[in-house]
Design an enzyme around this catalytic site. Structure first.
Site, PDB file in Angstrom:
ATOM      1  NE  ARG A 333       1.954  -1.041  -2.874  1.00 58.98           N
ATOM      2  CZ  ARG A 333       1.665  -0.219  -3.887  1.00 58.98           C
ATOM      3  NH1 ARG A 333       2.641   0.401  -4.544  1.00 58.98           N
ATOM      4  NH2 ARG A 333       0.418  -0.017  -4.252  1.00 58.98           N
ATOM      5  CD  GLU A 737       2.242   4.346   0.136  1.00 59.53           C
ATOM      6  OE1 GLU A 737       2.166   3.537   1.072  1.00 59.53           O
ATOM      7  OE2 GLU A 737       1.753   4.140  -0.985  1.00 59.53           O
TER       8      GLU A 737
END
Length: 802
Positions: A333, A737
């Site tokens: 990620r 997030e």
């Protein structure tokens, strides 16, 4: 058989109520379902559960060395301590010893070797936590020290990795860089972050009559706990029930690492046939569990005279700690987000999972995305400094756009790109250009205090990068009095997930949200769940709950169509009232009872899996994210150049949540995410000593943001009237997030202030977290020498600060 508990309404009253419209469905600012319980202390957490008369408490003895062989263990002295009932060692584990979530490497208790300071070696169960601690201290454990790798750069040079490395490549970065008018290269150290959830890791286990266990666990991943408890007990998962009503915070720290206390407590419960609780004290929690991955990122970039990037090579190296845990997905990620909001036409991005002898680092809000974004934002500032331009100008110059610059370095199209529109909106709304001019004028006349400002973007991909995790289930039950019981696979950690999912079901049936009861996440009700992580909680579980509710509603509509002899379009659910053309008007409760009398099933499971997403790891290309969420933030700070101390004066945020399910909760998530991100980048410094022990192991030495760290002016807006074009639940977007990375603007604003004191145009280097010490050192570096003042008192102040 009437079960109504309220006076019957007339038909006119019911029609009037139906016309009023639902007040607690989606898009409404419904308060958090446990808000009152939180503030009054009535909310039940693991440590609040009533204790059994014979309940045992567990304390783990941990390794004092970062790397060593275990040469001898003697637990006999433990039993001489009053209250000690059982001592668990690795050899006593009846099933699998390894509890690695994806790849092996995480022994429940150390067997022959320890790999970090704080690794559990034995677990002592006693009638009180204090006696368990005394019992653990009585054990005799002997070690033979081994060489330890404690530094990520050293491990990187030695190619010590916990998993294979990975590379994403688009175009020819080497040639593009070599032919560019300007080239910059460097490296950036990015610190980790302690989760510092209010509730530490905790599990309470009760043995059952059939050799199984009931596990009450503070976890983001009940199914993973169920699986691993079954594994260490050598028993099928159906003998393990995990119940999770709420957590006192998680932030990723309870995605995998909640399993260890649960497994230890479960083994002891089965062996002693007594209830067992293991709750980690704060210090033990901090030394035994992993953090956000620290990263060491290297880069080489070529760009033209306008600041547009022509070629770039980035290497991201995450400090995994001693084992894989989730590091591969986290570093992936970071690689995916190494572009942030910028088009990288010729790019090579490489990711390493570096091994060190520290606690295995794990998931944390953003899951590697923030560490990936930091490098490109650092580069944008460096380019601007090199060319003497406003960093915002350089950023906008490199944004993704629809003129062929809309594909990532992993070949996913950036669709529905709002970033330039949002940037220009916030730039005007917060008077960025005017304030930048005012700050420049201020800095020119202020020799000691300097201000800085930065406006930075966020483009964050939503979906688990491990594609199989993008699934969820739910169970919805409508009772004959019209009340509804809802259960889903997500976990509530204060973020408002249960409230949003309840609103979704309320909207589907068009009933008041107060008629819905959400029960604890339970592995018997909804099996095989994914963790509540990756900002996917509402996207997945909300959609699953909606599907379950729609199934029940479809049955009810079909019954009404036949029973009242009306067409389907004549059957309307509105604000707790059901109408069937001109044949019937009744409350939802009366209609539910009528359906039951006519043998209509009023319970259903729901399931959802995210469509369209895939990623080919071998080819390093695909569509790993269902969609992107966007945000922009502008931060203004002031720095005392004599001490490096600073304050955040103002923060302005514009964030994209699609069609908001609950604007109040969404704004709260944005505010909280920004402050937590600000803490990561400024005050939350993790320090290990030369022996590999965590020195910042409590609130006395580890500084999370406090109330007085909140910006004096803090403006947050949500993008309005921009529904998610993808088929998410009511076209909303994830909000957990993405806001975290809005805080990068604070770090960039600090760099902007440091640029103002540079005497030779030097580009400042500022590691993260940018503590006052780091800021002070960065100021000294760009000045080339300590500042000289005529005022002797000021000289003395500088000497003291040294």
């Amino acid at each position: 058989m009437s079960r109504k508990t309220t006076p019957a309404m007339s038909q006119e009253e019911m029609v009037s109520q139906a016309k009023e419209g639902l007040q607690t469905g989606v898009s409404k600012s419904v308060k958090h379902e446990s808000a009152e319980k939180h503030v009054t202390g009535e909310a039940i957490y693991i440590d609040d559960r009533p204790e059994f008369p014979n309940q045992l408490h567990v304390y783990a003895l941990t390794s004092p060395y970062p790397h060593a062989k275990i040469t001898h263990i003697d637990t006999a002295p433990c039993y001489e301590v009053e209250g000690v009932e059982f001592v668990l060692t690795a050899k006593d584990v009846p099933g699998e010893l390894d509890i690695g979530p994806v790849l092996a490497g995480d022994p429940l208790l150390a067997l022959d070797e320890v790999s970090f300071v704080g690794q559990p070696v034995i677990a002592v169960a006693a009638d009180s936590l204090d006696n368990a601690r005394k019992g653990a201290a009585a054990a005799i454990v002997e070690y033979e020290e081994l060489p330890a790798a404690l530094d990520v750069e050293t491990s990187l040079a030695q190619k010590l990795f916990v998993t294979d490395s990975h590379t994403q490549k688009r175009g020819d970065s080497d040639s593009a860089i070599a032919s560019s008018p300007h080239i910059l290269e460097g490296a950036l150290h990015i610190g980790g972050q302690e989760h510092f959830y209010l509730e530490t890791q905790a599990s309470s286990v009760v043995p059952t009559e059939d050799g199984g266990v009931i596990v009450y666990c503070s976890t983001q991943n009940p199914t993973e706990v169920q699986k691993l408890v079954g594994s260490v007990l050598n028993t099928p998962m159906h003998k393990v029930l995990v119940d999770m009503r709420r957590m006192g915070g998680g932030f990723g720290g309870k995605e995998t690492q909640a399993a260890s206390p649960a497994c230890i407590a479960a083994i002891i419960a089965v062996k002693t046939k007594q209830p067992v609780k293991m709750r980690l004290p704060r210090r033990e929690d901090m030394i035994m569990t992993g953090k956000r991955h620290p990263f060491y990122n290297q880069y080489r970039v070529g760009f033209d005279d306008t600041g547009r990037i022509e070629g770039i090579d980035i290497v991201v190296s995450g400090n995994a700690g001693y084992s894989p845990d989730l590091s591969r997905s986290i570093v992936d990620r970071a690689m995916f987000h190494s572009d942030n909001a910028y088009f990288l036409n010729n790019a090579t991005v490489t990711g390493h999972c570096v091994k060190t002898h520290t606690a295995s680092n794990t998931a944390y809000r953003g899951f590697g995305g923030p560490q990936g974004m930091m490098t490109i934002e650092h580069i944008m500032d460096d380019i601007a400094c090199k060319l003497g331009k406003d960093p915002l100008e350089v950023r906008k110059r490199n944004y993704y756009s629809d003129d062929g610059r809309d594909e990532t370095h992993y070949f996913q199209k950036v669709e529905d790109n709002l970033i330039l529109e949002m940037t220009e909106d916030l730039e005007q709304d917060c008077d960025y250009q005017k304030r930048r001019a005012e700050i420049q004028a201020f800095n020119e006349q202020s020799p000691i205090l300097k201000k800085g400002i930065a406006l930075t973007p966020v483009k964050f991909g939503i979906s688990f990068t491990a594609t199989f995790l993008n699934q969820a289930g739910a169970l919805v039950t409508v009772y004959t009095d019209g009340s509804i019981c809802l259960n889903h696979g997500g976990t509530e950690m204060g973020q408002g997930l249960n409230t949003k999912v309840a609103q979704i079901v309320a909207e589907t049936f068009s009933v008041d949200v107060n008629t819905i009861q959400i029960t604890a996440t339970n592995t018997e009700k909804v099996p095989n769940t994914s963790p509540t992580a990756a900002s996917s909680g509402t996207d997945l579980n909300g959609k699953a709950a909606q599907n379950a509710a729609l199934t029940i509603k479809a049955r009810m509509i079909e019954f009404a169509r036949a029973h009242f002899n009306v067409s389907e379009i004549d059957i309307i659910f509105s604000n707790g009232i059901v109408t069937a053309g001109d044949k019937a008007v009744m409350t939802f409760a009366d209609f539910a009872e009528l359906c039951w009398f006519n043998q209509i099933s009023l319970a259903s499971t729901g399931f959802y899996r995210t469509p369209k997403i895939f990623y080919d790891h071998q080819k390093a290309r695909g569509r790993p994210f269902y969609y992107f969420a966007y945000g922009v933030s502008c931060s203004e700070i002031i720095v005392d150049t004599l001490t490096g101390e600073y304050r955040v004066l103002r923060a302005d945020i514009l964030h994209d949540v699609g069609a908001a399910l609950n604007p109040a909760i969404d704004i709260g998530q944005v505010e909280g995410g920004f402050i937590q991100g600000m803490g990561w980048l400024t005050t939350e410094e993790l320090v290990w000593n030369e022996a590999g022990a965590l020195a910042t192991s409590g609130p006395a030495t580890y500084k999370i943001p406090a109330v007085n760290d909140v910006p004096d002016i803090f403006n947050v807006r949500l993008v309005e009237n921009r529904a998610n074009p993808e088929d998410t639940v009511f076209h909303s977007k994830a909000v957990g997030e993405p806001p975290f990375m809005l805080a990068i603007s604070v770090w960039c604003a600090l760099k902007d202030a440091i640029v103002s004191v540079s005497e030779n145009g030097d580009i400042p280097y500022l590691a993260a977290p940018a503590t006052p010490e780091q800021v002070y050192q960065a100021i000294k570096r760009v000045r080339g020498k300590p500042p000289i003042f005529k005022d002797e008192e000021r000289r003395e102040a500088e000497n003291v600060s040294k």
